[in-house]
Write an enzyme that holds these catalytic residues in place. Sequence first.
Site, short mmCIF file in Angstrom:
data_model
loop_
_atom_site.label_atom_id
_atom_site.label_comp_id
_atom_site.label_asym_id
_atom_site.label_seq_id
_atom_site.Cartn_x
_atom_site.Cartn_y
_atom_site.Cartn_z
N GLU A 38 0.83 -1.21 0.00
CA GLU A 38 0.00 0.00 0.00
C GLU A 38 0.85 1.25 0.00
OE1 GLU A 38 -3.01 0.84 -1.16
OE2 GLU A 38 -3.88 -0.54 0.30
N HIS A 39 0.47 2.20 -0.84
CA HIS A 39 1.19 3.46 -1.03
C HIS A 39 2.63 3.22 -1.48
CE1 HIS A 39 -1.50 6.77 0.04
NE2 HIS A 39 -2.08 5.93 0.89
N ASP A 41 2.86 2.03 -5.00
CA ASP A 41 2.75 1.84 -6.45
C ASP A 41 3.21 3.07 -7.23
OD1 ASP A 41 0.39 3.17 -5.54
OD2 ASP A 41 -0.63 2.67 -7.42
N SER A 72 -24.73 10.66 -15.71
CA SER A 72 -24.43 9.85 -14.53
C SER A 72 -25.73 9.45 -13.85
CB SER A 72 -23.56 10.64 -13.55
OG SER A 72 -23.53 9.99 -12.29
N LEU A 128 -12.08 1.44 -2.92
CA LEU A 128 -12.16 0.31 -3.86
C LEU A 128 -11.96 0.76 -5.31
CD1 LEU A 128 -15.14 -1.69 -2.31
CD2 LEU A 128 -12.69 -1.88 -1.81
N SER A 131 -13.03 5.60 -9.09
CA SER A 131 -12.54 6.55 -10.10
C SER A 131 -11.68 5.85 -11.14
CB SER A 131 -11.76 7.68 -9.43
OG SER A 131 -10.66 7.19 -8.70
N ASP A 175 -4.15 0.71 -9.47
CA ASP A 175 -5.60 0.57 -9.57
C ASP A 175 -6.04 0.35 -11.01
OD1 ASP A 175 -5.50 1.05 -6.88
OD2 ASP A 175 -6.36 3.06 -6.98
N TYR A 225 -2.94 13.23 -0.13
CA TYR A 225 -2.34 12.19 -0.97
C TYR A 225 -1.10 12.72 -1.67
CZ TYR A 225 -2.15 8.27 -4.27
OH TYR A 225 -1.75 7.19 -5.00
#
Length: 389
Positions: A38-39, A41, A72, A128, A131, A175, A225
């Site tokens: 995690e964190h 990539d 949408s 999850l 986006s 992702d 982020y």
Amino acid sequence: MDSFRSKENLNRFESIFGKTKQLPRLFQAPARINIIGEHVDYLGGTVLPAAINFAVQVYLRPNDTSTYRLHSVTYNETVELKKPLVSNPKAPWSDYIAGVIVEIEKKGHTIPGFDLLVDGNIPQGSGLSSSAALEVVTGYAIKETFELVISKEEVALIGQRAENHFVGTNCGIMDQFIIAVGKENDCISLNTDTLKYSYHHFDLGDYEFYLINSNVKHSLKDSAYNQRRAECESSLVKIQTKYPIFTHLYDVNLEESELDTCHLTNQEWKRTKHVTSERERTKIVINGLESGNFNDVGSALFQTHWSLSKEFEVSCPETDFIVDSLQSLGVTGARMIGGGFGGCVLVLDKKDHFSKIEEVLKKSYQQKYNLAIDFYKFQISDGVKEIYI
């Protein structure tokens, strides 16, 4: 999403955009989990993600104009985009689609106007990757509809560039990549530096993975982020001044005494500690899953969570409470997933243990935060694809 919802959305599409002789085509991209890594990539690290059976679906049909008409279902909102495409603060969901168009055209393609309807059942802000799923399904739908020679791997890279350059979040590639190339019942180990990957099929036996949604919403809060990424990059620059052999923070394997000579700030030190320790935990998890040593896997998941919470500082009190409670209840392993600041917790545990903890955790979480939690069982699924109905 079931086919009933898909047919309902076909009627909705034709109600909004009109019927023509040409039927719109339906495309679907899954959500994703990441078991470990995690964190890292965006730092050249190795990750172990899988696609799961939550999804974003789009109907797309060329409209013989130069205008992109988008609807949408989630927001019950229709927008029209014309070139030059710019960010739309009134309908930020459309930026993910516009960014993909811009990035495909940068590769030398011209994308004619089209009508697009998007719907999904990926809980937004859950960690999850709703986006990324929207970016990948848009890129794949455009590629298939207009017969562009673009690989699924390149569709993933286009999605990442759209998020980096158009949306403004400096996300890594994981992702979009797993959403593009995922395979039913398999996860992948992906080297995010070389983009080399391999499929892994693990037999969990009496164990299972599932998700707990904290229902604390985040929108990959851009400032935090991007700040973490900047701190990692500044750490690497300082380390390279003394140790130029390292090209990625993920590869740094220095003793603490050696790191002390690099003059890292306290924040840079903590970020470096998480990233380099995650490298070792990833090896443990891959080996544990392959050998069936699930206690080692679970221990590494807990360690990753507390590293993300204390060293990388991307957790929040609610997800910390969930993981701490699970640890006290004897669950095999758990950790927050996604960008952080809310969202879901990934749990590894024996299948027969779930019924013993579900109500206990629901009650304690409700009492402490006046919030409900949701439990999601899932299957590992295929990546982006066309759906025929």
